[in-house]
Scaffold this active site. Structure first.
Site, PDB file in Angstrom:
ATOM      1  N   LYS A  64       0.815  -1.213   0.000  1.00  0.00           N
ATOM      2  CA  LYS A  64       0.000   0.000   0.000  1.00  0.00           C
ATOM      3  C   LYS A  64       0.853   1.269   0.000  1.00  0.00           C
ATOM      4  O   LYS A  64       0.482   2.271  -0.616  1.00  0.00           O
ATOM      5  CB  LYS A  64      -0.955   0.009   1.193  1.00  0.00           C
ATOM      6  CG  LYS A  64      -2.063  -1.022   1.082  1.00  0.00           C
ATOM      7  CD  LYS A  64      -3.124  -0.829   2.151  1.00  0.00           C
ATOM      8  CE  LYS A  64      -4.302  -1.761   1.937  1.00  0.00           C
ATOM      9  NZ  LYS A  64      -5.382  -1.546   2.925  1.00  0.00           N
ATOM     10  N   LYS A  76      -6.199 -10.841  -7.042  1.00  0.00           N
ATOM     11  CA  LYS A  76      -7.375 -11.035  -6.197  1.00  0.00           C
ATOM     12  C   LYS A  76      -8.470 -10.042  -6.563  1.00  0.00           C
ATOM     13  O   LYS A  76      -8.194  -8.881  -6.869  1.00  0.00           O
ATOM     14  CB  LYS A  76      -6.974 -10.856  -4.726  1.00  0.00           C
ATOM     15  CG  LYS A  76      -8.067 -11.213  -3.730  1.00  0.00           C
ATOM     16  CD  LYS A  76      -7.548 -11.084  -2.308  1.00  0.00           C
ATOM     17  CE  LYS A  76      -8.648 -11.380  -1.305  1.00  0.00           C
ATOM     18  NZ  LYS A  76      -8.187 -11.206   0.092  1.00  0.00           N
ATOM     19  N   LYS A 104     -12.072  -4.483  -4.120  1.00  0.00           N
ATOM     20  CA  LYS A 104     -12.968  -3.321  -4.123  1.00  0.00           C
ATOM     21  C   LYS A 104     -12.298  -2.111  -4.750  1.00  0.00           C
ATOM     22  O   LYS A 104     -12.969  -1.204  -5.226  1.00  0.00           O
ATOM     23  CB  LYS A 104     -13.388  -2.982  -2.682  1.00  0.00           C
ATOM     24  CG  LYS A 104     -14.255  -4.018  -2.014  1.00  0.00           C
ATOM     25  CD  LYS A 104     -14.635  -3.605  -0.595  1.00  0.00           C
ATOM     26  CE  LYS A 104     -13.487  -3.725   0.367  1.00  0.00           C
ATOM     27  NZ  LYS A 104     -13.873  -3.417   1.766  1.00  0.00           N
TER      28      LYS A 104
END
Length: 335
Positions: free
Chosen positions: A114, A197, A200
């Site tokens: 991130k 994966k 969202k």
């Protein structure tokens, strides 16, 4: 304390999708009647470790709670609440942070992913995210945590922190929370790239089926899902090296409560032009009732707020005494 207590949660960032349902929510529903005390949190404190829309945080929290309930989690059997409504989470995090080694946090792959190349500019909250996750779990002395593969490293840190606390203060206070990786479909991949994966945060809405999608949207996304030119294999071994095919077969198997081998026994040798409509019909049949229930709940936000408030009161009743005893063990003054 109950012998078996489960804690888990999801962030109120964007909308939940098929991967969240198959990898977590559906399994949480099954745990309700397995003799566990279940605590399911909307982890809004985790959600602010990255840039977010302030005006969306509270509505998104309601949406996640609505998804929990629509998927089948019964607020009369489980505790559903927002993380920020229980002060023990953030207070225990500080206490545990004093005994969490920097080196272990620096090895966390999620922070590296991130923060990327701007790690020096990342906020402390993102770096310390795993300590808050440990506090989430230990604030309730949870014994089991349903987790995906991407959270196993964080749960291992929670176990380390619990052991460090117990050793440092000569007590057997915090249990060692055990991971629960449930079902065949623990990792659902993107419709656009079978090696990534389902997420969202993916820019392409066609990479996922959202739990708020209607039947037409579901059918369109399944039809457009990336595949390869070969027919489906007749054995599971034949899926090796075929990420997109493997993903769609995995999804079908999970939705149908069967195995990949059983799916291939029915569809092996057939083209995706025959398989995709069947997958689409199955997904619509399974997900449309959830979407309908979610919409009904979201039309009555006061009812969602009532459920969250009741859940927060129950959560505080459990976590506050544990936090108090933690502070006493650590030697803090108490009147």
């Amino acid at each position: 304390m109950t012998n078996k207590r489960i804690f888990s949660g999801m962030q109120p960032t964007n909308r939940l999708h098929l991967g969240n349902y198959l990898g977590a929510l559906r399994n949480w529903v099954k745990l309700q009647d397995d003799g566990y005390e279940n605590i399911f949190c909307v982890v809004d404190l985790h959600a602010i470790t990255m840039p977010y829309e302030v005006d969306r945080l509270a509505p998104a929290t309601r949406e996640i709670a609505a998804a929990y309930i629509a998927a089948g989690i019964d607020p009369d059997k489980c505790i559903i609440y927002p993380q920020s409504a229980v002060a023990a989470h953030s207070q225990l995090m500080w206490l545990l942070s004093t005994m969490t080694q920097m080196g272990k946090l620096e090895r966390m792959t999620q922070f590296k992913d991130k923060a990327g190349k701007n790690a020096e500019r990342a906020g402390l909250g993102l770096f310390a995210y795993p300590v808050l996750m440990a506090a989430d779990i230990l604030a309730y002395k949870a014994t089991h945590v349903p987790v995906g593969e991407d959270q196993k490293q964080h749960l291992e840190l929670a176990r380390d922190v619990a052991a460090t606390f117990n050793t440092r203060y000569g007590v057997e206070f915090f249990p060692q929370p055990e991971p629960m990786i449930l079902g065949e479909a623990t990792r659902i991949m993107s419709f656009r790239d079978g090696t990534k994966k389902m997420s969202k945060s993916d820019e392409s809405d066609y990479s996922r089926i959202n739990l708020t999608d209607d039947a037409d949207a579901i059918a369109t996304k399944v039809k457009k899902a990336k595949t390869d030119p070969e027919p489906l294999p007749e054995t599971v071994d034949g899926l090796k090296g075929r990420a997109e095919a493997d993903n769609l077969v995995t999804i079908y198997a999970a939705l149908a409560d069967t195995t990949k081998a059983a799916v291939l026994a029915e569809f092996g040798g057939k083209q995706f032009s025959a398989f995709k409509p069947a997958l689409s019909d199955l997904a619509v049949a399974k997900l449309t009732p959830i979407t309908s229930r979610m919409n009904d709940l979201l039309a009555h936000p006061d009812e969602i707020d009532r459920i969250l408030k009741r859940g927060a009161d129950k959560a505080n009743t459990i976590a506050t005494p544990i936090l108090k005893e933690t502070a006493e063990i650590m030697g803090f003054w108490r009147a």
